[in-house]
Design an enzyme around this catalytic site. Sequence first.
Site, mmCIF file in Angstrom:
data_model
loop_
_atom_site.group_PDB
_atom_site.id
_atom_site.type_symbol
_atom_site.label_atom_id
_atom_site.label_comp_id
_atom_site.label_asym_id
_atom_site.label_seq_id
_atom_site.Cartn_x
_atom_site.Cartn_y
_atom_site.Cartn_z
ATOM 1 N N ASN A 131 -7.211 1.223 1.354
ATOM 2 C CA ASN A 131 -6.173 0.266 1.752
ATOM 3 C C ASN A 131 -6.327 0.059 3.252
ATOM 4 O O ASN A 131 -5.935 0.915 4.040
ATOM 5 C CB ASN A 131 -4.790 0.843 1.410
ATOM 6 C CG ASN A 131 -3.665 -0.033 1.942
ATOM 7 O OD1 ASN A 131 -3.894 -1.147 2.430
ATOM 8 N ND2 ASN A 131 -2.436 0.474 1.861
ATOM 9 N N TRP A 132 -6.921 -1.064 3.618
ATOM 10 C CA TRP A 132 -7.206 -1.307 5.045
ATOM 11 C C TRP A 132 -5.939 -1.609 5.842
ATOM 12 O O TRP A 132 -5.981 -1.654 7.065
ATOM 13 C CB TRP A 132 -8.203 -2.464 5.190
ATOM 14 C CG TRP A 132 -9.569 -2.183 4.632
ATOM 15 C CD1 TRP A 132 -10.010 -1.017 4.046
ATOM 16 C CD2 TRP A 132 -10.687 -3.081 4.610
ATOM 17 N NE1 TRP A 132 -11.320 -1.145 3.665
ATOM 18 C CE2 TRP A 132 -11.769 -2.394 3.997
ATOM 19 C CE3 TRP A 132 -10.883 -4.398 5.049
ATOM 20 C CZ2 TRP A 132 -13.018 -2.998 3.820
ATOM 21 C CZ3 TRP A 132 -12.130 -4.983 4.867
ATOM 22 C CH2 TRP A 132 -13.186 -4.285 4.256
ATOM 23 N N LYS A 133 -4.842 -1.872 5.165
ATOM 24 C CA LYS A 133 -3.591 -2.264 5.838
ATOM 25 C C LYS A 133 -3.885 -3.439 6.778
ATOM 26 O O LYS A 133 -4.761 -4.244 6.475
ATOM 27 C CB LYS A 133 -2.950 -1.061 6.531
ATOM 28 C CG LYS A 133 -2.787 0.113 5.548
ATOM 29 C CD LYS A 133 -1.895 1.212 6.034
ATOM 30 C CE LYS A 133 -1.804 2.313 4.976
ATOM 31 N NZ LYS A 133 -0.928 3.415 5.330
ATOM 32 N N HIS A 166 3.838 -0.511 -2.126
ATOM 33 C CA HIS A 166 3.470 0.457 -1.088
ATOM 34 C C HIS A 166 4.725 0.823 -0.296
ATOM 35 O O HIS A 166 5.588 -0.020 -0.060
ATOM 36 C CB HIS A 166 2.393 -0.127 -0.162
ATOM 37 C CG HIS A 166 1.788 0.920 0.720
ATOM 38 N ND1 HIS A 166 2.418 1.358 1.869
ATOM 39 C CD2 HIS A 166 0.653 1.646 0.613
ATOM 40 C CE1 HIS A 166 1.671 2.305 2.418
ATOM 41 N NE2 HIS A 166 0.591 2.494 1.681
ATOM 42 N N GLU A 220 5.221 1.173 2.723
ATOM 43 C CA GLU A 220 5.452 0.332 3.910
ATOM 44 C C GLU A 220 6.130 -0.981 3.512
ATOM 45 O O GLU A 220 6.939 -1.524 4.265
ATOM 46 C CB GLU A 220 4.112 0.101 4.636
ATOM 47 C CG GLU A 220 3.672 1.369 5.362
ATOM 48 C CD GLU A 220 2.167 1.555 5.516
ATOM 49 O OE1 GLU A 220 1.413 0.583 5.357
ATOM 50 O OE2 GLU A 220 1.759 2.704 5.789
ATOM 51 N N GLU A 261 2.078 8.478 -3.394
ATOM 52 C CA GLU A 261 1.904 8.544 -1.948
ATOM 53 C C GLU A 261 3.179 9.095 -1.308
ATOM 54 O O GLU A 261 4.129 8.335 -1.063
ATOM 55 C CB GLU A 261 1.621 7.147 -1.382
ATOM 56 C CG GLU A 261 0.342 6.521 -1.897
ATOM 57 C CD GLU A 261 -0.254 5.537 -0.893
ATOM 58 O OE1 GLU A 261 -1.446 5.658 -0.606
ATOM 59 O OE2 GLU A 261 0.475 4.665 -0.379
ATOM 60 N N GLY A 287 -0.433 8.536 7.093
ATOM 61 C CA GLY A 287 -0.750 8.281 8.498
ATOM 62 C C GLY A 287 -0.285 9.375 9.428
ATOM 63 O O GLY A 287 -0.286 9.203 10.652
ATOM 64 N N SER A 343 -3.122 10.696 4.056
ATOM 65 C CA SER A 343 -4.031 11.474 4.906
ATOM 66 C C SER A 343 -5.159 12.131 4.113
ATOM 67 O O SER A 343 -5.563 13.259 4.408
ATOM 68 C CB SER A 343 -3.254 12.526 5.712
ATOM 69 O OG SER A 343 -2.297 11.891 6.540
ATOM 70 N N GLY A 391 -5.931 5.242 3.519
ATOM 71 C CA GLY A 391 -5.646 4.340 4.627
ATOM 72 C C GLY A 391 -6.646 4.558 5.751
ATOM 73 O O GLY A 391 -7.754 4.013 5.753
ATOM 74 N N GLY A 392 -6.276 5.394 6.720
ATOM 75 C CA GLY A 392 -7.071 5.588 7.934
ATOM 76 C C GLY A 392 -8.552 5.861 7.668
ATOM 77 O O GLY A 392 -9.432 5.267 8.310
HETATM 78 P P1 13P Z 1 -3.410 7.267 5.281
HETATM 79 O O1 13P Z 1 -4.636 7.633 4.482
HETATM 80 O O2 13P Z 1 -3.731 6.619 6.593
HETATM 81 O O3 13P Z 1 -2.454 8.402 5.378
HETATM 82 O O4 13P Z 1 -2.656 6.119 4.440
HETATM 83 C C1 13P Z 1 -2.389 6.328 3.105
HETATM 84 C C2 13P Z 1 -1.885 5.050 2.530
HETATM 85 O O5 13P Z 1 -0.792 4.606 2.832
HETATM 86 C C3 13P Z 1 -2.761 4.325 1.598
HETATM 87 O O6 13P Z 1 -2.092 3.294 0.958
#
Ligand code: 13P
Length: 252
Positions: free
Chosen positions: A9-11, A95, A97, A167, A173, A212, A233-234
Amino acid sequence: MRDILVAGNWKMNGSSAANAELVAGIVGGVPAGDGFSLLVCPPFPYVAAVVEATAGSPVSVGAQNVSEHDKGAYTGEVSPGMLKDLGCEYVIVGHSERRSLYNETSGQVAAKFVAAQAAGLTPILCVGESLEEREAGTTEAVVDEQLDAVLDAAGIAAFGTAVIAYEPVWAIGTGMTATPEQAQDVHRHIRERLAGHDGTVAAKVQILYGGSMKGENAAGLLGQADIDGGLIGGASLKAADFLAIAQAAAND
Ligand code: 13P
C-alpha cells in the site's frame, strides 16, 4: 493450503519517475517459487501507468480506495468500474486512515466492499483496533463490528472472493509490530467468526497482517497458521525492502 499475498500500500507517496524505478525493481526481482503472489496499490493518478509497467509480470495492481457509487455527481470520487477499466484487480476498503481521517463508517466501508465486488474487483477489507481499544480489552469487539457490517451487507459468500487485512492501528507506521502471537490470536478470531457462518469460506479466505511489516519480521508473522500475507506500507516503497518480504513468502 492458502496462497500468500504480499501487497504494497503505497499510500500518498511516489511520482512517475519514482514509481517506474520501484516497479522495475519489483518486477525484475520477483523471487522464484510458487504459493505466493505480489500486489502493488499506487495512488489513483498512477494506476494506469503501473498497470502498464507490470503487464506480463506476476505483479497485480490494486487501488487504495473506491467510491460506493457507480457514477454521477460525486466530485473527486473514483468508481469501481473506472478502476476495473484501468486494469485494477484489487481495491483496499476501510483502511484505518480512511476510517479515522475521513470518517468512513463501517456501513460506508461495507457499501464500498459490495460495489467493488459488483464491478469485478477483489476488495481487501481492513479491520483493526486502536491502542486505546486494545488496552481496554475490546480488540475482538472492534474487529467484530467492522467485520459484521460487511457480513450483514454482503453475506458470507462474498468472502469467497475477498481478502481481509488485520491492521492494528497502533502498529501502523510506528515501527511497533504486533508479535506473531498477538497477530495470530486476532487472525484466528476473524477466521472463527467467519466459520460461524460458513466453514468452507472461512478456511479459504486470505487474512493479511499489516503494521510495520518488514523483511526482518515477515517470516515470523507469515509462519503463523492464520496469517496469509501482508499489507505493507513503509517497506513497500523500496523494491529491496518489498522483495525481502516477498522472499519470506516464497520460503514459507
Ligand atoms: P506500515 O507498514 O507503514 O506500518 O503501514 C501499514 C499499512 O497501513 C498498510 O496498509
